[in-house]
Motif scaffolding. Structure first.
Motif, PDB file in Angstrom:
ATOM      1  N   ARG A  53       0.546  -1.256  -0.192  1.00  0.00           N
ATOM      2  CA  ARG A  53       0.263   0.281   0.053  1.00  0.00           C
ATOM      3  C   ARG A  53       0.786   1.295  -0.249  1.00  0.00           C
ATOM      4  O   ARG A  53       1.700   1.238   0.659  1.00  0.00           O
ATOM      5  N   THR A  54       0.687   2.204  -0.457  1.00  0.00           N
ATOM      6  CA  THR A  54       1.291   3.656  -0.366  1.00  0.00           C
ATOM      7  C   THR A  54       1.198   4.163   0.236  1.00  0.00           C
ATOM      8  O   THR A  54       0.481   3.990   1.943  1.00  0.00           O
ATOM      9  N   ILE A  55       2.357   5.194   0.596  1.00  0.00           N
ATOM     10  CA  ILE A  55       1.790   6.107   2.007  1.00  0.00           C
ATOM     11  C   ILE A  55      -0.072   6.238   2.068  1.00  0.00           C
ATOM     12  O   ILE A  55      -0.382   6.475   3.552  1.00  0.00           O
ATOM     13  N   LEU A  56      -0.646   6.477   1.575  1.00  0.00           N
ATOM     14  CA  LEU A  56      -1.864   6.956   1.410  1.00  0.00           C
ATOM     15  C   LEU A  56      -2.910   5.631   2.225  1.00  0.00           C
ATOM     16  O   LEU A  56      -3.776   6.332   2.965  1.00  0.00           O
ATOM     17  N   GLY A  57      -2.166   4.815   1.787  1.00  0.00           N
ATOM     18  CA  GLY A  57      -3.098   3.258   2.310  1.00  0.00           C
ATOM     19  C   GLY A  57      -4.151   2.626   2.088  1.00  0.00           C
ATOM     20  O   GLY A  57      -5.070   2.707   1.946  1.00  0.00           O
ATOM     21  N   ASP A  58      -4.296   3.880  -0.015  1.00  0.00           N
ATOM     22  CA  ASP A  58      -5.856   3.322  -0.135  1.00  0.00           C
ATOM     23  C   ASP A  58      -5.051   1.848  -0.696  1.00  0.00           C
ATOM     24  O   ASP A  58      -4.566   1.050  -0.756  1.00  0.00           O
ATOM     25  N   ARG A  59      -6.284   1.653  -2.364  1.00  0.00           N
ATOM     26  CA  ARG A  59      -5.867  -0.135  -2.767  1.00  0.00           C
ATOM     27  C   ARG A  59      -4.440  -0.262  -2.307  1.00  0.00           C
ATOM     28  O   ARG A  59      -3.914   0.482  -3.510  1.00  0.00           O
ATOM     29  N   GLU A  60      -3.933  -1.762  -2.322  1.00  0.00           N
ATOM     30  CA  GLU A  60      -3.192  -2.791  -2.922  1.00  0.00           C
ATOM     31  C   GLU A  60      -2.247  -2.360  -4.333  1.00  0.00           C
ATOM     32  O   GLU A  60      -3.232  -1.959  -5.400  1.00  0.00           O
ATOM     33  N   VAL A  61      -1.392  -2.135  -4.711  1.00  0.00           N
ATOM     34  CA  VAL A  61      -0.650  -2.178  -5.602  1.00  0.00           C
ATOM     35  C   VAL A  61       0.173  -3.127  -5.810  1.00  0.00           C
ATOM     36  O   VAL A  61       0.453  -3.647  -4.489  1.00  0.00           O
ATOM     37  N   TRP A  62       1.202  -3.359  -6.459  1.00  0.00           N
ATOM     38  CA  TRP A  62       1.915  -4.358  -7.114  1.00  0.00           C
ATOM     39  C   TRP A  62       2.172  -3.813  -8.902  1.00  0.00           C
ATOM     40  O   TRP A  62       1.722  -2.358  -9.134  1.00  0.00           O
ATOM     41  N   TRP A  63       3.579  -5.131  -8.645  1.00  0.00           N
ATOM     42  CA  TRP A  63       4.236  -4.409 -10.245  1.00  0.00           C
ATOM     43  C   TRP A  63       4.503  -5.804 -10.947  1.00  0.00           C
ATOM     44  O   TRP A  63       5.037  -6.406 -10.298  1.00  0.00           O
ATOM     45  N   GLU A  64       3.817  -5.958 -12.399  1.00  0.00           N
ATOM     46  CA  GLU A  64       4.338  -7.115 -12.900  1.00  0.00           C
ATOM     47  C   GLU A  64       5.767  -6.326 -14.294  1.00  0.00           C
ATOM     48  O   GLU A  64       5.213  -5.495 -14.538  1.00  0.00           O
ATOM     49  N   ASN A  65       6.325  -7.294 -14.795  1.00  0.00           N
ATOM     50  CA  ASN A  65       7.101  -7.381 -16.196  1.00  0.00           C
ATOM     51  C   ASN A  65       6.072  -7.511 -17.018  1.00  0.00           C
ATOM     52  O   ASN A  65       5.528  -8.429 -17.518  1.00  0.00           O
ATOM     53  N   LYS A  66       5.854  -6.534 -17.928  1.00  0.00           N
ATOM     54  CA  LYS A  66       5.509  -6.802 -18.978  1.00  0.00           C
ATOM     55  C   LYS A  66       6.155  -6.603 -20.862  1.00  0.00           C
ATOM     56  O   LYS A  66       5.946  -5.421 -20.439  1.00  0.00           O
ATOM     57  N   ASP A  67       6.769  -7.530 -21.719  1.00  0.00           N
ATOM     58  CA  ASP A  67       7.308  -7.416 -22.269  1.00  0.00           C
ATOM     59  C   ASP A  67       8.693  -6.178 -21.866  1.00  0.00           C
ATOM     60  O   ASP A  67       9.103  -5.779 -22.434  1.00  0.00           O
ATOM     61  N   GLY A  68       9.147  -6.570 -21.250  1.00  0.00           N
ATOM     62  CA  GLY A  68      10.273  -6.047 -20.741  1.00  0.00           C
ATOM     63  C   GLY A  68       9.817  -4.713 -19.842  1.00  0.00           C
ATOM     64  O   GLY A  68      10.877  -3.732 -19.483  1.00  0.00           O
ATOM     65  N   LYS A  69       8.923  -4.043 -19.566  1.00  0.00           N
ATOM     66  CA  LYS A  69       8.680  -3.140 -18.936  1.00  0.00           C
ATOM     67  C   LYS A  69       8.448  -3.472 -17.988  1.00  0.00           C
ATOM     68  O   LYS A  69       7.510  -4.095 -18.065  1.00  0.00           O
ATOM     69  N   LYS A  70       8.575  -2.707 -16.503  1.00  0.00           N
ATOM     70  CA  LYS A  70       7.784  -2.804 -15.249  1.00  0.00           C
ATOM     71  C   LYS A  70       6.176  -2.527 -15.559  1.00  0.00           C
ATOM     72  O   LYS A  70       6.141  -0.920 -16.124  1.00  0.00           O
ATOM     73  N   VAL A  71       5.046  -2.816 -15.180  1.00  0.00           N
ATOM     74  CA  VAL A  71       4.101  -1.811 -15.022  1.00  0.00           C
ATOM     75  C   VAL A  71       3.162  -1.944 -13.755  1.00  0.00           C
ATOM     76  O   VAL A  71       3.262  -3.367 -12.541  1.00  0.00           O
ATOM     77  N   ILE A  72       2.768  -0.633 -13.320  1.00  0.00           N
ATOM     78  CA  ILE A  72       2.263  -0.863 -11.850  1.00  0.00           C
ATOM     79  C   ILE A  72       0.423  -1.469 -12.078  1.00  0.00           C
ATOM     80  O   ILE A  72      -0.241  -0.850 -13.333  1.00  0.00           O
ATOM     81  N   GLN A  73       0.504  -2.455 -11.153  1.00  0.00           N
ATOM     82  CA  GLN A  73      -1.146  -2.944 -11.246  1.00  0.00           C
ATOM     83  C   GLN A  73      -1.730  -2.075 -10.047  1.00  0.00           C
ATOM     84  O   GLN A  73      -1.421  -2.031  -8.942  1.00  0.00           O
ATOM     85  N   PRO A  74      -3.346  -2.139 -10.311  1.00  0.00           N
ATOM     86  CA  PRO A  74      -4.226  -2.645 -10.728  1.00  0.00           C
ATOM     87  C   PRO A  74      -3.934  -1.356 -12.387  1.00  0.00           C
ATOM     88  O   PRO A  74      -5.547  -1.215 -12.808  1.00  0.00           O
ATOM     89  N   ASP A  75      -3.471  -0.492 -12.422  1.00  0.00           N
ATOM     90  CA  ASP A  75      -4.088   0.388 -12.743  1.00  0.00           C
ATOM     91  C   ASP A  75      -3.276   0.268 -14.598  1.00  0.00           C
ATOM     92  O   ASP A  75      -2.971   0.970 -15.510  1.00  0.00           O
ATOM     93  N   ASN A  76      -2.888  -0.393 -14.627  1.00  0.00           N
ATOM     94  CA  ASN A  76      -2.068  -1.031 -15.692  1.00  0.00           C
ATOM     95  C   ASN A  76      -1.016   0.271 -15.839  1.00  0.00           C
ATOM     96  O   ASN A  76      -0.930   0.993 -17.481  1.00  0.00           O
ATOM     97  N   ILE A  77      -0.271   1.031 -15.234  1.00  0.00           N
ATOM     98  CA  ILE A  77       0.970   1.971 -15.336  1.00  0.00           C
ATOM     99  C   ILE A  77       1.681   1.971 -15.947  1.00  0.00           C
ATOM    100  O   ILE A  77       2.519   1.405 -14.865  1.00  0.00           O
TER     101      ILE A  77
END
Ligand SMILES: *[C@@H]1O[C@H](CO)[C@@H](O)[C@H](O)[C@H]1NC(C)=O
Length: 212
Positions: A164-188
């Motif tokens: 959770r970010t410091i704000l403490g809202d919903r959880e975030v995580w990241w994954e590798n997609k085609d060699g790029k990191k992508v922040i989820q669940p927003d797909n950034i």
């Protein structure tokens, strides 16, 4: 609208002065680099306080606070972090690691409203929501929330690790997609890991989190 424009001016001045600092800093001792105006592909290896680039072996004394102002493509977000005292302290604190998800200036520009504006404020308070001292405080709080929503209080932050970010809202995580990191669940998409320092990493992201 007076106080809002005061805040805007303040933010502009902050942004401008940080830019000035960056320029002064660029002119500083390092005699090389002709690449003044390039939109910064971080030459992390030069300069008097080079962050441990790439290898990231702990970073010695270099803190996130030292590298925030280096990349002009995120200088709006960098100036926001300096407007939130608790965050400014944290980024300078060797005892607290962070992964900063710094949105590019262009992503902030694309927002339908300013980061310190909250549509519910306008709904409940009307067009004067950010006037007067109360309004200014409200804008400050909203700005703090925006900044907090983009700082994960963990570094290293492993792939797939829910946080959770410091704000403490919903959880975030990241994954590798085609060699790029992508922040989820927003797909950034993460554009780059701009710096690795003794108290965390600065990631530049091509979007803004949706945290409300
Ligand atoms: C904080 O970051 C540094 C630099 O990457 C790392 O060496 C250290 O283990 C981290 N501390 C924690 C508690 O994760």
């Amino acid at each position: 609208m007076k106080s809002l424009s005061v805040l805007c001016i303040h933010l502009l001045i902050t942004a401008a002065s940080s830019q000035l600092l960056v320029q002064l800093f660029d002119h500083d001792p390092a005699p090389q680099q002709p690449q003044q105006q390039q939109p910064l592909q971080m030459d992390t290896s030069s300069g008097p306080v080079g962050p441990t680039n790439g290898g990231g072996s702990g970073g010695g004394g270099v803190m996130l606070s030292d590298v925030m102002g280096r990349d002009r493509s995120i200088n709006v977000f960098a100036s926001f972090t300096r407007d939130v005292p608790a965050i400014e302290r944290r980024l300078d604190d060797a005892a607290h690691n962070s992964t900063i998800l710094a949105p590019r200036n262009s992503a902030i520009d694309r927002l339908p409203r300013k980061p310190w504006e909250d549509p519910t404020d306008y709904e409940t308070l009307g067009a004067n929501a950010y006037e007067g001292d109360d309004g200014r405080e409200r804008a400050q709080r909203n700005l703090a929330r925006f900044v907090e929503a983009h700082i994960v209080p963990t570094s290293p932050w492993r792939e797939g690790e829910r946080a959770r970010t410091i704000l403490g809202d919903r959880e975030v995580w990241w994954e590798n997609k085609d060699g790029k990191k992508v922040i989820q669940p927003d797909n950034i998409e993460v554009d780059s890991v701009a710096s690795r320092t003794g108290n965390g990493e600065l990631w530049i992201i091509n979007g803004v989190r949706n945290y409300s």
